[in-house]
Design an enzyme around this catalytic site. Sequence first.
Site, PDB file in Angstrom:
ATOM      1  CB  CYS A   1     -37.659  22.304 -40.792  1.00  8.10           C
ATOM      2  SG  CYS A   1     -36.241  23.271 -40.268  1.00  8.10           S
TER       3      CYS A   1
ATOM      4  CE  LYS B   1     -25.651  13.813 -50.820  1.00  6.37           C
ATOM      5  NZ  LYS B   1     -25.440  14.403 -52.139  1.00  6.37           N
TER       6      LYS B   1
END
Length: 599
Positions: A2, A594
């Site tokens: 985070c 990705k």
Amino acid sequence: MCGIFGIITSQEQTLGPILIEAAKRLAYRGYDSVGSATVWASGQIDLRKDVGRIQDVSTRLRFAEMRGSRGITQLRWATFGAPSQPNAQPHLDSDGDMVGAHNGNVVNNVQLRELFLREGLIVRGTNDGETCVHAVERHFDHNGGDMLAAIRSAYTDLEGDYAFVITHRDEHKLYAIKKGSGLVGGLGDGFTCLSSDLPSILPLTRRIIRIRDGEIVTLAPDRIELFNVADGAPITRDEERYEGPIEVAEKGGYPHFMLKEIHEQPTVANELLHLLDSTPHLARFVEALRATGDRPVYLVGSGTSYHACLLGAYYFNRVAGCSAVPCLGPQFIEQYANSVGPQDTAVFVSQSGETKDILNALKVMRQKGGRVLSVLNVLGSSLAHASDVYLPLACGYEISVPATKTFVNQCVLFLYLAFRLAGRKTDELSALPRLLAEAVEVTDAPSRKVVEYLVNWNALHYLGYGMTHPIALEAALKLKEITYAHCEGMFSSEFKHGPLAAVHDGYPVLFFTLAGDEAMMINHINEVTTRGGRAIAVAAEHPILRKNVHDYLPVPASDPLLAPIVLTIPAQLVAYHMSVARGIDPDFPRNLSKTLTVD
Ligand code: F6R
């Protein structure tokens, strides 16, 4: 991984745009939810948060209009506790006097939440950031309303690696603490701020203060003060001036995200081991694996995740005597769909949790009524939603297209599961993060040296034996992916059954070797060297092996179960350095993306 950002100003003002900009600067770390809280000069707290992209959430909840003289913003990347509005950060304490947010993992989150609920605190979600706020709250009253003392007490309760920022409505200050997760302070004109890392601070100020583990920091509009968490003693630290570009700061000072992510591997492996020790999901996962009885467990993945499945099957067999069938998603459908049923279990492994090949296979398993387990890095992903139970890889966002840290943690997770299935103590794995750190340090220079030779070759072979076979395959995939050379990974004993014909003067063949397999490998090495090939060993130091090869890339010695994971590091570094030597950007190789959501 985070990201948190906090700011305190001398005057109440519109803080929303500053908080949105800071969130955008933290976005490269990855996130699924976003939130902001401001505290007005009167002490009123304005909290707005939700799951979604910064642009969408901040527009819908009108972050831009948020006013105050204190502001906190947080981007959440879910590890435990699904991405949801209550789990989005920041969080309030029970009676809404405090607001705070964290970055990192509190590994005794479940136990602390149960304690808080027993004590009558109001817990609104399952996220460990909320746990940090309540941990301070419950000590605040006992410490006579002293935030510093309450944070010091909370520190002794909170296990894990984290940093958090918190403020009380009645005190014009921000408080923060650092234990294992990043935190840096910034000093400006009429404000101070802090953040998980530099990029969100640099547009505001270049005057920074580095915060170290075990330090509490208090922010007032005109100063930043540091205290030792152990004894509360003040710490003197000079400010620094950061002159570099913001893009370099985003990459943590590394030239590419791939290298940064390679360096993060010891930390994420450590965090994963702690998380697995404490998560209730694990017992459910292991129970489902056991319920499959004598039937094999299917381990299903694509690309790099498939290679982790290959190693996982070795671990299940070697450590726990369980049979596992590693397979690709489409292979699962074509080869096993007609023979699986409600008695079977499949573990779907995917970093992104969105790979179509894997979701297709999962759908088939569902139709057959089997158990659906998964291992993933992105918690809000389609795979997470479709599974009976999942385990997170807890790597934070992986930006570079080539998977590195997610592969290492997939392997760590399989080894951990094998230990649990065998009823063995998992603290035997605690040496792994240190070994990975040592490998990153000591294999970099020899990897560059090996690359000096490899860089001019457009075809080569990587060979492994037993548990190093998946590593050879993964090493070869990495090399192909980011150097555009052709590299074939193989079981070393298979080489003589045809591919040996490729060997000619100087042809490079790398041998990924485990302690105990050296004698066998020397046979396979000699098959190459007698035909003019150049043999390069990647192995822990072994004098006889060394005598039989042209080049040696030594890795730290370790238990044979840990060694395949340790050998991954030089494999990644060789690919990385060769990519750079060829002038390719390893983070964004051509033709690849990705996340692969197509058949
Ligand atoms: C290679 C790589 C890919 C992925 C594959 C599966 O470095 O990253 O081979 O491993 O596309 O992706 P996930 O794990 O997201 O299912």
